[in-house]
Write a protein that holds these residues in place. Structure first.
Motif, PDB file in Angstrom:
ATOM      1  N   LEU A   1      56.669  50.419  35.845  1.00  0.00           N
ATOM      2  CA  LEU A   1      55.327  50.515  36.414  1.00  0.00           C
ATOM      3  C   LEU A   1      54.360  51.163  35.430  1.00  0.00           C
ATOM      4  N   LEU A   2      54.802  52.209  34.754  1.00  0.00           N
ATOM      5  CA  LEU A   2      53.941  52.869  33.769  1.00  0.00           C
ATOM      6  C   LEU A   2      53.591  51.917  32.619  1.00  0.00           C
ATOM      7  N   GLY A   3      54.549  51.075  32.241  1.00  0.00           N
ATOM      8  CA  GLY A   3      54.259  50.091  31.206  1.00  0.00           C
ATOM      9  C   GLY A   3      53.199  49.102  31.655  1.00  0.00           C
ATOM     10  N   LEU A   4      53.249  48.715  32.926  1.00  0.00           N
ATOM     11  CA  LEU A   4      52.258  47.793  33.473  1.00  0.00           C
ATOM     12  C   LEU A   4      50.886  48.459  33.529  1.00  0.00           C
ATOM     13  N   ILE A   5      50.864  49.741  33.941  1.00  0.00           N
ATOM     14  CA  ILE A   5      49.598  50.476  33.988  1.00  0.00           C
ATOM     15  C   ILE A   5      49.015  50.592  32.582  1.00  0.00           C
ATOM     16  N   ALA A   6      49.864  50.864  31.595  1.00  0.00           N
ATOM     17  CA  ALA A   6      49.399  51.016  30.217  1.00  0.00           C
ATOM     18  C   ALA A   6      48.831  49.720  29.658  1.00  0.00           C
ATOM     19  N   LYS A   7      49.415  48.630  30.061  1.00  0.00           N
ATOM     20  CA  LYS A   7      48.993  47.331  29.524  1.00  0.00           C
ATOM     21  C   LYS A   7      47.574  46.992  29.929  1.00  0.00           C
ATOM     22  N   GLY A   8      47.215  47.263  31.174  1.00  0.00           N
ATOM     23  CA  GLY A   8      45.887  46.912  31.641  1.00  0.00           C
ATOM     24  C   GLY A   8      45.699  45.410  31.659  1.00  0.00           C
ATOM     25  N   ASN A   9      44.556  44.960  32.097  1.00  0.00           N
ATOM     26  CA  ASN A   9      44.313  43.512  32.101  1.00  0.00           C
ATOM     27  C   ASN A   9      43.077  43.140  31.297  1.00  0.00           C
ATOM     28  N   GLY A  10      42.549  44.080  30.522  1.00  0.00           N
ATOM     29  CA  GLY A  10      41.456  43.753  29.630  1.00  0.00           C
ATOM     30  C   GLY A  10      40.151  43.493  30.353  1.00  0.00           C
ATOM     31  N   PRO A  11      39.184  42.923  29.645  1.00  0.00           N
ATOM     32  CA  PRO A  11      37.874  42.641  30.236  1.00  0.00           C
ATOM     33  C   PRO A  11      37.989  41.650  31.387  1.00  0.00           C
ATOM     34  N   VAL A  12      37.069  41.743  32.322  1.00  0.00           N
ATOM     35  CA  VAL A  12      37.078  40.860  33.483  1.00  0.00           C
ATOM     36  C   VAL A  12      36.812  39.422  33.059  1.00  0.00           C
ATOM     37  N   GLN A  13      37.524  38.511  33.675  1.00  0.00           N
ATOM     38  CA  GLN A  13      37.286  37.087  33.483  1.00  0.00           C
ATOM     39  C   GLN A  13      36.756  36.533  34.799  1.00  0.00           C
ATOM     40  N   PRO A  14      35.449  36.415  34.947  1.00  0.00           N
ATOM     41  CA  PRO A  14      34.881  35.993  36.234  1.00  0.00           C
ATOM     42  C   PRO A  14      35.420  34.643  36.678  1.00  0.00           C
ATOM     43  N   SER A  15      35.671  34.547  37.964  1.00  0.00           N
ATOM     44  CA  SER A  15      36.146  33.290  38.531  1.00  0.00           C
ATOM     45  C   SER A  15      35.021  32.268  38.536  1.00  0.00           C
ATOM     46  N   THR A  16      35.364  31.026  38.235  1.00  0.00           N
ATOM     47  CA  THR A  16      34.359  29.976  38.270  1.00  0.00           C
ATOM     48  C   THR A  16      33.919  29.654  39.683  1.00  0.00           C
ATOM     49  N   SER A  17      34.717  30.077  40.676  1.00  0.00           N
ATOM     50  CA  SER A  17      34.383  29.760  42.063  1.00  0.00           C
ATOM     51  C   SER A  17      33.653  30.892  42.761  1.00  0.00           C
ATOM     52  N   SER A  18      33.384  31.988  42.045  1.00  0.00           N
ATOM     53  CA  SER A  18      32.697  33.118  42.664  1.00  0.00           C
ATOM     54  C   SER A  18      31.993  33.918  41.587  1.00  0.00           C
ATOM     55  N   LEU A  19      30.785  34.404  41.899  1.00  0.00           N
ATOM     56  CA  LEU A  19      30.054  35.231  40.961  1.00  0.00           C
ATOM     57  C   LEU A  19      30.446  36.692  41.056  1.00  0.00           C
ATOM     58  N   LYS A  20      31.238  37.040  42.068  1.00  0.00           N
ATOM     59  CA  LYS A  20      31.583  38.438  42.279  1.00  0.00           C
ATOM     60  C   LYS A  20      32.530  38.938  41.200  1.00  0.00           C
ATOM     61  N   THR A  21      32.177  40.062  40.583  1.00  0.00           N
ATOM     62  CA  THR A  21      33.062  40.730  39.638  1.00  0.00           C
ATOM     63  C   THR A  21      33.156  42.195  40.038  1.00  0.00           C
ATOM     64  N   GLY A  22      34.228  42.841  39.627  1.00  0.00           N
ATOM     65  CA  GLY A  22      34.402  44.237  39.985  1.00  0.00           C
ATOM     66  C   GLY A  22      35.319  44.935  39.010  1.00  0.00           C
ATOM     67  N   THR A  23      35.411  46.257  39.163  1.00  0.00           N
ATOM     68  CA  THR A  23      36.243  47.073  38.299  1.00  0.00           C
ATOM     69  C   THR A  23      37.105  48.005  39.139  1.00  0.00           C
ATOM     70  N   PHE A  24      38.360  48.111  38.754  1.00  0.00           N
ATOM     71  CA  PHE A  24      39.329  48.977  39.428  1.00  0.00           C
ATOM     72  C   PHE A  24      39.760  50.052  38.450  1.00  0.00           C
ATOM     73  N   LYS A  25      39.713  51.323  38.883  1.00  0.00           N
ATOM     74  CA  LYS A  25      40.056  52.436  38.007  1.00  0.00           C
ATOM     75  C   LYS A  25      41.081  53.350  38.675  1.00  0.00           C
ATOM     76  N   LEU A  26      41.932  53.938  37.852  1.00  0.00           N
ATOM     77  CA  LEU A  26      42.836  55.000  38.292  1.00  0.00           C
ATOM     78  C   LEU A  26      42.422  56.297  37.617  1.00  0.00           C
ATOM     79  N   ARG A  27      42.400  57.378  38.403  1.00  0.00           N
ATOM     80  CA  ARG A  27      42.109  58.697  37.857  1.00  0.00           C
ATOM     81  C   ARG A  27      43.200  59.659  38.327  1.00  0.00           C
ATOM     82  N   PHE A  28      43.580  60.601  37.459  1.00  0.00           N
ATOM     83  CA  PHE A  28      44.701  61.490  37.762  1.00  0.00           C
ATOM     84  C   PHE A  28      44.286  62.958  37.651  1.00  0.00           C
ATOM     85  N   LEU A  29      45.143  63.812  38.223  1.00  0.00           N
ATOM     86  CA  LEU A  29      45.010  65.267  38.102  1.00  0.00           C
ATOM     87  C   LEU A  29      43.663  65.788  38.589  1.00  0.00           C
ATOM     88  N   ARG A  30      43.244  65.263  39.750  1.00  0.00           N
ATOM     89  CA  ARG A  30      42.008  65.737  40.376  1.00  0.00           C
ATOM     90  C   ARG A  30      42.236  65.974  41.871  1.00  0.00           C
TER      91      ARG A  30
END
Length: 541
Positions: A282-311
């Motif tokens: 799981l940590l390897g998957l978190i480290a990899k990330g998915n890079g810049p958003v690739q907007p879907s051709t069927s929707s204009l909606k884009t968003g960002t998901f973030k993880l924050r720790f030790l708060r």
């Protein structure tokens, strides 16, 4: 043993709650005692549920875009074919609820001690219906001074998008929300994040209510930040849930700093546990990330998901423009203390080693790493907060309850009194028994284990004496909660006289069919959930 059980008093079980744990328990008991066997011919199982609809967590907790998990409902439908099983929905067990709404007036209320004399055994399996609170955080849902607007518990938010009747009043103003903060890093937190960032077109063929879709269509949410008090190595969500977020159409994941992941991997290596390999994956998957958003051709909606720790949140602060509304969060930064290494047991010469205490905590578990507050604080702006910090169960009259842990006092499913002494014939299973942990499969195993325990205990009960084989000549044996052997025949008068306001399983199937027809009429491929008790009762009245 079979002939001995066949001569015993009838086994008549009342189950309070109709979620997966309750229905798995009913299924297990009836399967272990087939109705065409001598042991099963005098068995009855009655399930009581405060809502008209069964299935509990599967219906109202599992995210609407996870239909494969909801398929377990079909297994529970098989119970209907066994005439020893009965379902009584829209029945509140306990003192009258404080709710004075129209739906509450149409609900049958039954004190526990009016129910128990009709049964030999009782299973408490009513789940966790309360939120754990951030009581010391001003502006939170648990603050004595009241909460700010746009602050929700995960229980409320999940109930809203799943059409739970108790959340019918919730209407989050997502049209004016750009940034959402979710406090907690379990699967529920990721469910909430996914629903907020997912394309509405991908939700329209689920059973999510139209009223929820209408709000999501107008949503301006762009960023969802999921915050934990400990490190990346202690997240509670699963690899499957995180991978879904990574693959979310039109959404980017902000990569985690390299040193944060390296520290987490180091901690996992230093405290090896059975799930260490899974955590490193799981940590390897978190480290990899998915890079810049690739907007879907069927929707204009884009968003960002973030993880924050030790708060850890210190205060929810009001918006300068709207003093009654959330505007920012003041956080205390934490330092992670590695879990202590258990001492090596030593034994004096010619002495026997001391036994380990039962149920001692596993101090090497990554879940035991501690977050220690520091003097450093930061403030971040946000428009909406979801508190996803766990669930608690409610106590029930006369049933021993652990207020600290928020669950019924029990030992492996046997309900015990304050001194740890088992209460005869009273059992618990599911979240109300072991806390809000695990998935549907673990709930099933817990239910099976509890029913096997009940059957084992029942086989050890003294047999009726040969000279007293006639039920009418036996004096009832009563327990402290009012259960008795033999039980009173039939049902409590409040149930038998309630008419159509008490929902049978047949009536529930009519409600389910109405939901399917409602969805098809709106062009869906499946159902649309009915989200009020009044509407459900109107279907069968």
């Amino acid at each position: 043993m079979a002939s001995a059980i066949a001569t015993r008093s009838p086994l008549k079980l009342a189950i309070i709650g109709a979620g997966p744990s309750a229905l798995y328990s009913a299924s297990r008991l009836l399967a272990q005692l087939p109705k065409d066997s001598p042991q099963g011919k005098d068995v009855e199982v009655h399930v009581y549920e405060r809502l008209p609809a069964p299935h509990g967590l599967v219906r109202y907790g599992v995210a609407p875009d996870h239909p494969e998990v909801k398929n377990v409902q079909h297994k529970f439908d098989l119970l209907q074919s066994d005439n020893r099983f009965r379902f009584f929905g829209n029945v509140h067990i306990g003192p009258p609820p404080a709710d004075s709404s129209a739906s509450a007036e149409r609900t049958t209320t039954l004190p526990l001690r009016s129910l128990t004399p009709h049964y030999t055994h009782l299973l408490l399996s009513y789940g966790s219906s309360l939120s754990s609170s951030l009581r010391n955080v001003s502006g939170s849902s648990g603050s004595p001074k009241g909460r700010l607007r746009n602050v929700f518990t995960a229980l409320e938010f999940v109930g809203w998008y799943n059409g739970h009747p108790s959340s019918r009043h919730i209407r989050p103003d997502l049209e004016n929300v750009r940034h959402v903060t979710i406090i907690g890093q379990g699967n529920v937190a990721l469910d909430c994040a996914r629903i907020l960032l997912k394309r509405v077109d991908d939700l329209k063929d689920t059973d999510i209510p139209d009223s929820v879709l209408d709000i999501l269509k107008k949503s301006s949410v762009h960023t969802v930040e999921v915050v934990g008090r400990r490190g990346a190595g202690q997240v509670a969500f699963t690899t499957k849930e995180f991978r879904e977020m990574m693959n979310l159409d039109g959404c980017a994941f902000e990569p985690i700093e390299k040193d944060v992941i390296e520290r987490a991997i180091h901690d996992v290596d230093q405290t090896p546990t059975p799930d260490a390999r899974m955590r490193k994956r799981l940590l390897g998957l978190i480290a990899k990330g998915n890079g810049p958003v690739q907007p879907s051709t069927s929707s204009l909606k884009t968003g960002t998901f973030k993880l924050r720790f030790l708060r850890s949140p210190k205060s929810f602060d009001p918006s300068p423009e709207s003093p009654d509304k959330i505007g920012s969060i003041t956080w205390t930064k934490n330092a992670l203390l590695s879990p202590p290494v258990p001492p090596v047991a030593t034994t004096a010469p010619n002495s026997n080693p001391s036994p380990s205490p039962p149920h001692s905590p596993d101090l090497t578990s990554p879940q035991q790493a501690l977050a220690m507050p520091t003097a450093e604080e930061i403030t971040t702006e946000t428009d909406l907060v979801i508190e996803s910090v766990g669930y608690r169960s409610e106590g029930l009259e006369d049933v021993p309850f652990d207020e600290v842990k928020g669950r019924i006092r029990n030992m492996s499913g046997r309900v015990v009194d304050q001194d740890g002494v088992p209460i005869p014939n009273v059992y618990s299973s599911g979240w109300v028994s072991r806390g809000p942990i695990g998935v549907i499969a673990s709930t099933m195993y817990d239910a099976y284990s509890t029913m096997d325990l009940l059957l084992s205990d029942h086989s050890l009960l003294p047999l009726p004496s040969p000279s007293s084989s006639e039920t009418s000549t036996l004096m009832p044996i009563k327990t402290s909660l009012g259960l008795q052997t033999p039980p009173l025949q039939g049902l409590p008068s409040q149930i038998s006289s309630a008419g159509q306001s008490v929902i049978s399983y047949e009536s529930w199937k009519k409600i389910e069919q109405a939901e399917l027809e409602r969805g098809l009429a709106k062009g869906r491929t499946g159902s649309e959930k009915i989200s009020t008790v009044e509407e459900m009762l109107d279907v069968v009245s």
